[in-house]
Structure formats: C-alpha cells, structure tokens
Design a protein around this motif. Structure first.
Motif, PDB file in Angstrom:
ATOM      1  N   ALA A   1      30.084  26.054  29.416  1.00 18.81           N
ATOM      2  CA  ALA A   1      29.397  26.901  30.402  1.00 18.81           C
ATOM      3  C   ALA A   1      30.191  28.191  30.593  1.00 18.81           C
ATOM      4  CB  ALA A   1      29.249  26.166  31.729  1.00 18.81           C
ATOM      5  N   ARG A   2      29.734  29.266  30.000  1.00 21.42           N
ATOM      6  CA  ARG A   2      30.428  30.550  30.105  1.00 21.42           C
ATOM      7  C   ARG A   2      29.864  31.341  31.277  1.00 21.42           C
ATOM      8  NH1 ARG A   2      31.035  33.249  24.717  1.00 21.42           N
ATOM      9  NH2 ARG A   2      33.200  32.566  24.812  1.00 21.42           N
ATOM     10  N   VAL A   3      30.672  31.526  32.315  1.00 21.43           N
ATOM     11  CA  VAL A   3      30.221  32.238  33.515  1.00 21.43           C
ATOM     12  C   VAL A   3      30.217  33.740  33.233  1.00 21.43           C
ATOM     13  CG1 VAL A   3      30.686  32.712  35.944  1.00 21.43           C
ATOM     14  CG2 VAL A   3      31.051  30.406  35.027  1.00 21.43           C
ATOM     15  N   SER A   4      29.082  34.381  33.530  1.00 19.14           N
ATOM     16  CA  SER A   4      28.925  35.810  33.265  1.00 19.14           C
ATOM     17  C   SER A   4      29.114  36.669  34.516  1.00 19.14           C
ATOM     18  CB  SER A   4      27.539  36.091  32.684  1.00 19.14           C
ATOM     19  OG  SER A   4      26.517  35.612  33.556  1.00 19.14           O
ATOM     20  N   ARG A   5      28.894  36.083  35.702  1.00 13.98           N
ATOM     21  CA  ARG A   5      29.110  36.817  36.932  1.00 13.98           C
ATOM     22  C   ARG A   5      29.046  35.856  38.110  1.00 13.98           C
ATOM     23  NH1 ARG A   5      26.656  41.336  37.498  1.00 13.98           N
ATOM     24  NH2 ARG A   5      26.451  41.383  39.750  1.00 13.98           N
ATOM     25  N   ILE A   6      29.685  36.253  39.188  1.00  9.13           N
ATOM     26  CA  ILE A   6      29.545  35.574  40.472  1.00  9.13           C
ATOM     27  C   ILE A   6      28.447  36.294  41.229  1.00  9.13           C
ATOM     28  CG2 ILE A   6      30.692  35.016  42.649  1.00  9.13           C
ATOM     29  CD1 ILE A   6      33.349  35.152  41.008  1.00  9.13           C
ATOM     30  N   THR A   7      27.475  35.558  41.685  1.00 12.25           N
ATOM     31  CA  THR A   7      26.328  36.171  42.359  1.00 12.25           C
ATOM     32  C   THR A   7      26.605  36.325  43.850  1.00 12.25           C
ATOM     33  OG1 THR A   7      25.292  33.989  42.590  1.00 12.25           O
ATOM     34  CG2 THR A   7      24.688  35.299  40.662  1.00 12.25           C
TER      35      THR A   7
ATOM     36  N   ASP B   1      24.715  37.813  47.829  1.00 10.64           N
ATOM     37  CA  ASP B   1      23.473  38.121  48.542  1.00 10.64           C
ATOM     38  C   ASP B   1      23.559  39.522  49.151  1.00 10.64           C
ATOM     39  OD1 ASP B   1      25.061  37.924  50.810  1.00 10.64           O
ATOM     40  OD2 ASP B   1      24.314  35.938  51.383  1.00 10.64           O
ATOM     41  N   GLU B   2      22.545  39.862  49.983  1.00 11.02           N
ATOM     42  CA  GLU B   2      22.472  41.212  50.536  1.00 11.02           C
ATOM     43  C   GLU B   2      23.661  41.554  51.427  1.00 11.02           C
ATOM     44  OE1 GLU B   2      20.196  38.915  50.695  1.00 11.02           O
ATOM     45  OE2 GLU B   2      18.518  39.657  49.470  1.00 11.02           O
ATOM     46  N   SER B   3      24.280  40.533  52.002  1.00  9.28           N
ATOM     47  CA  SER B   3      25.436  40.776  52.874  1.00  9.28           C
ATOM     48  C   SER B   3      26.735  40.905  52.092  1.00  9.28           C
ATOM     49  CB  SER B   3      25.569  39.633  53.889  1.00  9.28           C
ATOM     50  OG  SER B   3      25.989  38.435  53.238  1.00  9.28           O
ATOM     51  N   GLY B   4      26.692  40.592  50.793  1.00 11.17           N
ATOM     52  CA  GLY B   4      27.892  40.640  49.966  1.00 11.17           C
ATOM     53  C   GLY B   4      28.605  39.321  49.835  1.00 11.17           C
ATOM     54  N   ALA B   5      28.090  38.267  50.480  1.00 15.16           N
ATOM     55  CA  ALA B   5      28.699  36.940  50.372  1.00 15.16           C
ATOM     56  C   ALA B   5      28.376  36.324  49.013  1.00 15.16           C
ATOM     57  CB  ALA B   5      28.197  36.037  51.485  1.00 15.16           C
ATOM     58  N   ALA B   6      29.274  35.486  48.532  1.00 13.25           N
ATOM     59  CA  ALA B   6      29.058  34.809  47.251  1.00 13.25           C
ATOM     60  C   ALA B   6      28.000  33.724  47.410  1.00 13.25           C
ATOM     61  CB  ALA B   6      30.363  34.203  46.748  1.00 13.25           C
ATOM     62  N   THR B   7      27.124  33.620  46.417  1.00 13.85           N
ATOM     63  CA  THR B   7      26.074  32.598  46.462  1.00 13.85           C
ATOM     64  C   THR B   7      26.193  31.578  45.339  1.00 13.85           C
ATOM     65  OG1 THR B   7      24.604  34.035  45.168  1.00 13.85           O
ATOM     66  CG2 THR B   7      24.431  34.148  47.581  1.00 13.85           C
ATOM     67  N   GLY B   8      27.001  31.866  44.326  1.00 10.71           N
ATOM     68  CA  GLY B   8      27.129  30.922  43.217  1.00 10.71           C
ATOM     69  C   GLY B   8      27.591  31.628  41.963  1.00 10.71           C
TER      70      GLY B   8
ATOM     71  N   LEU C   1      36.151  38.489  35.470  1.00 10.85           N
ATOM     72  CA  LEU C   1      34.929  38.013  36.105  1.00 10.85           C
ATOM     73  C   LEU C   1      34.632  38.789  37.390  1.00 10.85           C
ATOM     74  CD1 LEU C   1      32.596  36.027  36.109  1.00 10.85           C
ATOM     75  CD2 LEU C   1      34.100  34.343  37.198  1.00 10.85           C
ATOM     76  N   LEU C   2      35.649  39.106  38.157  1.00 11.35           N
ATOM     77  CA  LEU C   2      35.434  39.877  39.385  1.00 11.35           C
ATOM     78  C   LEU C   2      34.907  41.271  39.065  1.00 11.35           C
ATOM     79  CD1 LEU C   2      38.613  38.886  41.440  1.00 11.35           C
ATOM     80  CD2 LEU C   2      36.308  37.944  41.651  1.00 11.35           C
ATOM     81  N   LEU C   3      35.440  41.886  38.023  1.00  9.85           N
ATOM     82  CA  LEU C   3      34.964  43.214  37.631  1.00  9.85           C
ATOM     83  C   LEU C   3      33.541  43.146  37.070  1.00  9.85           C
ATOM     84  CD1 LEU C   3      38.230  44.584  35.966  1.00  9.85           C
ATOM     85  CD2 LEU C   3      37.283  45.221  38.202  1.00  9.85           C
ATOM     86  N   LEU C   4      33.228  42.058  36.385  1.00  6.10           N
ATOM     87  CA  LEU C   4      31.866  41.863  35.866  1.00  6.10           C
ATOM     88  C   LEU C   4      30.846  41.649  36.994  1.00  6.10           C
ATOM     89  CD1 LEU C   4      32.582  39.463  32.862  1.00  6.10           C
ATOM     90  CD2 LEU C   4      31.608  41.761  32.677  1.00  6.10           C
ATOM     91  N   SER C   5      31.339  41.268  38.172  1.00  7.56           N
ATOM     92  CA  SER C   5      30.449  40.888  39.278  1.00  7.56           C
ATOM     93  C   SER C   5      30.221  42.021  40.269  1.00  7.56           C
ATOM     94  CB  SER C   5      31.025  39.660  40.000  1.00  7.56           C
ATOM     95  OG  SER C   5      31.178  38.582  39.104  1.00  7.56           O
ATOM     96  N   ALA C   6      30.377  43.242  39.828  1.00  6.07           N
ATOM     97  CA  ALA C   6      30.092  44.394  40.692  1.00  6.07           C
ATOM     98  C   ALA C   6      28.630  44.369  41.138  1.00  6.07           C
ATOM     99  CB  ALA C   6      30.394  45.688  39.946  1.00  6.07           C
ATOM    100  N   SER C   7      28.395  44.862  42.339  1.00  2.00           N
ATOM    101  CA  SER C   7      27.041  44.892  42.901  1.00  2.00           C
ATOM    102  C   SER C   7      26.949  46.086  43.845  1.00  2.00           C
ATOM    103  CB  SER C   7      26.753  43.598  43.665  1.00  2.00           C
ATOM    104  OG  SER C   7      27.619  43.486  44.789  1.00  2.00           O
ATOM    105  N   GLU C   8      25.796  46.234  44.473  1.00  3.33           N
ATOM    106  CA  GLU C   8      25.631  47.331  45.423  1.00  3.33           C
ATOM    107  C   GLU C   8      26.619  47.220  46.572  1.00  3.33           C
ATOM    108  OE1 GLU C   8      22.148  49.229  48.327  1.00  3.33           O
ATOM    109  OE2 GLU C   8      21.610  47.796  46.739  1.00  3.33           O
ATOM    110  N   GLN C   9      26.855  45.973  47.021  1.00  4.76           N
ATOM    111  CA  GLN C   9      27.805  45.758  48.111  1.00  4.76           C
ATOM    112  C   GLN C   9      29.255  45.828  47.639  1.00  4.76           C
ATOM    113  OE1 GLN C   9      25.261  43.702  47.378  1.00  4.76           O
ATOM    114  NE2 GLN C   9      23.839  44.253  49.045  1.00  4.76           N
ATOM    115  N   HIS C  10      29.467  45.592  46.353  1.00  6.84           N
ATOM    116  CA  HIS C  10      30.820  45.588  45.781  1.00  6.84           C
ATOM    117  C   HIS C  10      30.818  46.473  44.525  1.00  6.84           C
ATOM    118  CE1 HIS C  10      31.805  42.203  48.440  1.00  6.84           C
ATOM    119  NE2 HIS C  10      30.642  41.675  48.074  1.00  6.84           N
ATOM    120  N   PRO C  11      30.706  47.794  44.708  1.00  9.90           N
ATOM    121  CA  PRO C  11      30.471  48.685  43.560  1.00  9.90           C
ATOM    122  C   PRO C  11      31.627  48.750  42.564  1.00  9.90           C
ATOM    123  CG  PRO C  11      30.901  49.944  45.556  1.00  9.90           C
ATOM    124  CD  PRO C  11      30.726  48.519  45.981  1.00  9.90           C
ATOM    125  N   HIS C  12      32.830  48.429  42.977  1.00 10.63           N
ATOM    126  CA  HIS C  12      33.984  48.533  42.084  1.00 10.63           C
ATOM    127  C   HIS C  12      34.433  47.166  41.561  1.00 10.63           C
ATOM    128  CE1 HIS C  12      34.193  52.699  43.239  1.00 10.63           C
ATOM    129  NE2 HIS C  12      34.306  52.369  44.514  1.00 10.63           N
TER     130      HIS C  12
END
Length: 538
Positions: free
Chosen positions: A240-246, A248-255, A284-295
C-alpha cells in the motif's frame, strides 16, 4: 481489496510498519482501538535472506542491498542523490529498515537533549532523558535486550533484561587496548536475544545481521512487535503506497490516500500517525499540500524536510596475527566507548563520536572490499589468500559521528523524478559540515591509536564509509514553539492536532548513538498520548 478499508473510519491509520509503526499499532490495538497500518513493502521472510545462499555476499548486493537506488525493488521509491555527500540507506518492508539494521541498541545520553544549554549550538529537546527513560525500559523489556547493567556513561537504572552476548576473542582484544589507554568501554547492548524470548529465537551467531537474520533472532520489528500487534487486532496492509494524507475544510487530517497495484484507495481515520522515516515522512507531508496547507502539511514553520541528519560513519580496520574469530556474530558492536562523546572545545569541535568495536564476517565485505584501493597484484593472485586469511583476524573499529542539524541539509520533492506510481520522489541535499569533518578527522586518529596499542600489523582507514547508516533524522523536529518546530513533545503536529509523527524525523539533535532505541521509546510515548486523546474524544 476489502471494501471496508474505505467505508470504515478507524481510530488510527498508521503509515509505515517500521519500529515506530509497529509499536504504535501494538500499543493502540492492546488498548482496544481499531487501527490499520499501510505499508508499501511486503514481508521479508527469514528463509529468503541472503545468508541462506552459498554466495550470500553476492546475493546481498542485489535484492537485499541497503540503498534503494542500487536495489530497485518494486516497493522502493528512487532518491535523487546528486547533491549529497552520503547516499541514505533504507528498506521498505514490514519491519522497515530494521530488516537491515545491526540491532545495536543505544540510548541517547542525557546531554543529547540539552545541546543548546550545554554547548550553545542546535536546540534543546522539549523532553529530557528522564522523561523518556521509562519508555526506553518498557521497549527493552518487551523485545528482550541483551547487555550488562551499570554502564558509567549513562544514569543509573539502565539494566538490559537478558545476559550479554559473549565478548569473544575479538572483544577481549579490543577491551584490553582500551584498558591500556585508560579509556571508557562497555559491552554493547544488542536487540538480539541471548536466549529465546517471545517470538524471537536465541542468537546463533551467524554474523549476517545486516543482511537479515535467518535464525529469526534479531529484533527486526516484523518479528519483535508485529506478531503481537496483529494478535491484539491491528490490521496490516502490505503493498500500500500512500500518496497523500487527506484533510478536510478545516485542515484536519481525515485519513490516507494510497495505491495498490494501480488502484486508488482511501482509508479514513480519527488520528493519522506517520512513521515513514526521516525521508519518507517529509516527502509525504510535502505531497499533502492543500488550500489550508499550501506549503505542505504541518509546514507553517517551513521546517518540514529541513535539518536532515544522517550520522556519517568512519572506520579503521586493524588486522592481527592472532586468531580473533572475527567471523562470529552478531555483527553489531561487541564493545563500545563514549570516551570522546561529550564536548571538549580543545578538540576544535562540539559534541563527539561514539566508538564501536565490531567483528568482520564476510570475505567480500570485510576482506576484499577494504583492499580495493591496493594495486592489482597486492590484492589478487598470490596475495589473495593472505588478504582473506587476514580478514578472519580483524577488528572493525568504527565511529558514529554526531551530525548536528543544519537547515541546508534537507529533503525536497524532485521536479522530475517519480516512483513507479508517478508520485514525485525525494531529492536529498546533504553536505558534511566543518564540525562533522573535524570530528571525523579527530576520531580517525583515535581509532588508529587503539589498533596500534593492540598490536595490529596492518591498518585500513576508511573515512567516508558509504552505504552507512540508515539513520534518517531531524526533518520534522519536535519543539514547543510552532514557529521553530513541526510537532510538539508528543509528536502532534502544531498545525494539525490529529496528525502525529513518530519516527526519526522528530529528533531535534541526532547524538552519536544508533537511533532505533530512541525512535522506539518516542513512538511508545506518543502512542500512549494518542490513546489519551482518543479516550477524551469518546
């Protein structure tokens, strides 16, 4: 694939099944929580290890090679090492890189937690040795560490559960030289049982520890913790190769989103625990950038991936006339010394190395390879048999260098290189510091001195020991201030409270000790805090 993996919401999803992942899974499962671990590798069977083959050293340079770029197994991801002085080693499998570790079981010293206070460099840890000591003890007792209590380099209370490995002729020779010099030494503790305990067999002294223990004696964490974790109810998914940590809208981890055989999956959880090592975790943390976590996830400090510490090692191998039975295992340190461990500014550098006297099993690894710089006729032809005979009577005095953190040593995402699933690979930027080079030069002189006192007839000096070690530290450091650290003292991300990091990336400084014991103790401490958090939520 089980559809429940996507439909369920687990109490915790763990990414990586190495020592920290195994301990986290076991601790949470025993406490009654529903936990799943995602591992991109598979089981490494002791019956498949290189030592089961006649040409075991040749086999070890293929599938069992420590560097992923040279190994290229399907579970591996490539590394861009074009800008590093030392290519990192790691292994992707159940148990992680403990498949390859020599099972030296060292603790950080109390001063390692207070480097800023004592030496004015780096930063202090937010915890002390005393806070971590009970967790060190608990892990030691669970896996059955072999050793001798009373090492004067540590506070009272360090007491391995099982009797030590025999010093043998090599250990007695090395210890005699240290006694003559008046320098500290102690029989080294090993995460290898001297008698059967739990799922682990007693050491049979094969001497192939780094290539995997075919006896099933070494406490690689596929053997030491995973059987108990699975029995307690933890679920382990391999491949199971993890591609990102998901999030939600608040920036909390969901899985975690992951890929298996080209198919995409998503596993949801209340807590996400990352145990992917000091390179895989920042990747993995860098791969998991999002709107709430842009960097990048948990990267408001900008420190994710920075301060990489790799513990560059060096050695002086001495060859002796007398029979030292140097082919006997275990491969890790027979005796160690912390004579030069604490700072002495008169030496021209801060902090210090830890010394190890090790056996030299293997005709290639410790016979031919150290002599490859000799002229052809000096190694091959009529001289070949003498070179091989010498290797049976050698002492490998090595040193771990305390590799202080520097932000310029870092892990980033490569813009071009990808793994087999198209996920960006890590780029490693790492250069030896002036302090590291001064320390290494100093300790090389001390290793030569030990051999000369012991009466070695020939020395081979290797300052730049390639392929060592798999110590990947510091890229998600802990601290009290969210501006200068990534996680708090329990591994909880300052930016994402339900994200926990529990591997070597949370180290503030690296010390000179082999880090697995400290990684394990921190993981246990963090896991117990996760239990408290989950209980509060319920």
């Amino acid at each position: 694939m089980d559809a429940a993996l996507e439909e369920d919401v687990y109490d915790a999803v763990i990414i990586g099944s190495g020592p920290s992942g195994a301990i986290t899974a076991h601790t949470l499962a025993v406490a009654g929580f529903r936990v799943i671990c995602l591992e991109q590798g598979d089981y490494a069977l002791p019956s498949d290890y290189a030592a089961n083959h006649d040409m075991w050293e040749i086999v070890a340079r293929g599938h069992w090679q420590a560097e992923p770029n040279r190994r290229g197994n399907p579970a591996d991801y490539p590394l861009n090492v074009s800008e590093t002085d030392l290519a990192p080693s790691m292994y992707n499998a159940v148990g992680g890189s403990t498949i390859h570790y020599s099972a030296l079981w060292s603790r950080l010293a109390p001063s390692d937690f207070r480097v800023r206070t004592l030496d004015g460099v780096a930063d202090d840890w937010p915890i002390s040795y005393d806070k971590l000591a009970p967790f060190y003890d608990e892990v030691d007792d669970f896996i059955g560490v072999s050793g001798v209590e009373g090492d004067t380099a540590y506070p009272e209370g360090l007491s391995p559960k099982l009797p030590p490995m025999p010093l043998g002729k090599l250990g007695l020779k090395a210890a005699g030289a240290m006694n003559e010099l008046g320098w500290h030494w102690w029989p080294h503790a090993n995460a290898i049982p001297s008698q059967k305990i739990g799922s682990l067999a007693a050491c049979a002294r094969w001497g192939t520890c780094i290539q995997g223990c075919p006896e099933g004696a070494k406490a690689s964490f596929d053997m030491a913790y995973w059987p108990a974790a699975i029995k307690a109810g933890a679920k382990l998914v391999t491949g199971a190769r993890v591609s990102r940590i998901t999030t939600d809208e608040s920036g909390a981890a969901t899985g975690a989103a992951w890929i298996s055989k080209g198919t995409q999956y998503h596993t949801r959880a209340k807590q996400v625990v990352v145990c992917a090592n000091g390179i895989g975790t920042p990747r993995l943390l860098l791969l998991s950038a999002s709107e709430q976590h842009p960097h990048g996830l948990a990267n408001s400090s900008g420190l994710v991936g920075k301060n990489l510490m790799l513990h560059p090692n060096c050695t002086v191998i001495g060859y002796y006339d007398e029979d030292l039975e140097s082919w006997r295992g275990p491969v890790g340190s027979v005796i160690s010394s912390m004579q030069f461990f604490e700072t002495d500014r008169s030496r021209g550098f801060v902090r210090g190395p830890k010394l190890h006297a090790c056996p030299t099993p293997g005709l290639l690894f410790n016979g031919i390879d150290p002599h490859r710089l000799l002229p052809f006729d000096a190694l091959w032809g009529a001289n070949f048999h003498q070179v091989i005979r010498d290797a049976r009577n050698a002492i490998f005095w090595g040193a771990n260098i305390d590799d202080l953190p520097e932000e310029s040593n870092r892990v980033t995402l490569d813009p071009d290189l990808c793994d087999g699933d198209g996920i960006p690979a890590p780029k490693i930027s790492y250069r030896y510091s002036e302090n590291t080079l001064k320390m290494r030069s100093y300790v090389m002189g001390k290793l030569v001195e030990i051999h000369k006192v012991a009466g070695a007839k020939k020395l081979v000096e290797i300052a730049d020991l390639k392929g060592e070690p798999g110590h990947l530290l510091g890229t998600g450091r802990m601290g009290q201030d969210a501006k200068t650290s990534v996680v708090d003292e329990y591994g909880r991300a300052h930016d994402v409270p339900n994200l926990v990091i529990s591997d070597g990336s949370i180290f503030v400084t690296g010390g000179a000790a082999n880090p697995t014991s400290t990684i394990a103790a921190l993981a246990l401490r963090n896991a117990k805090q996760v239990i408290a958090t989950l209980n509060e939520a319920n």
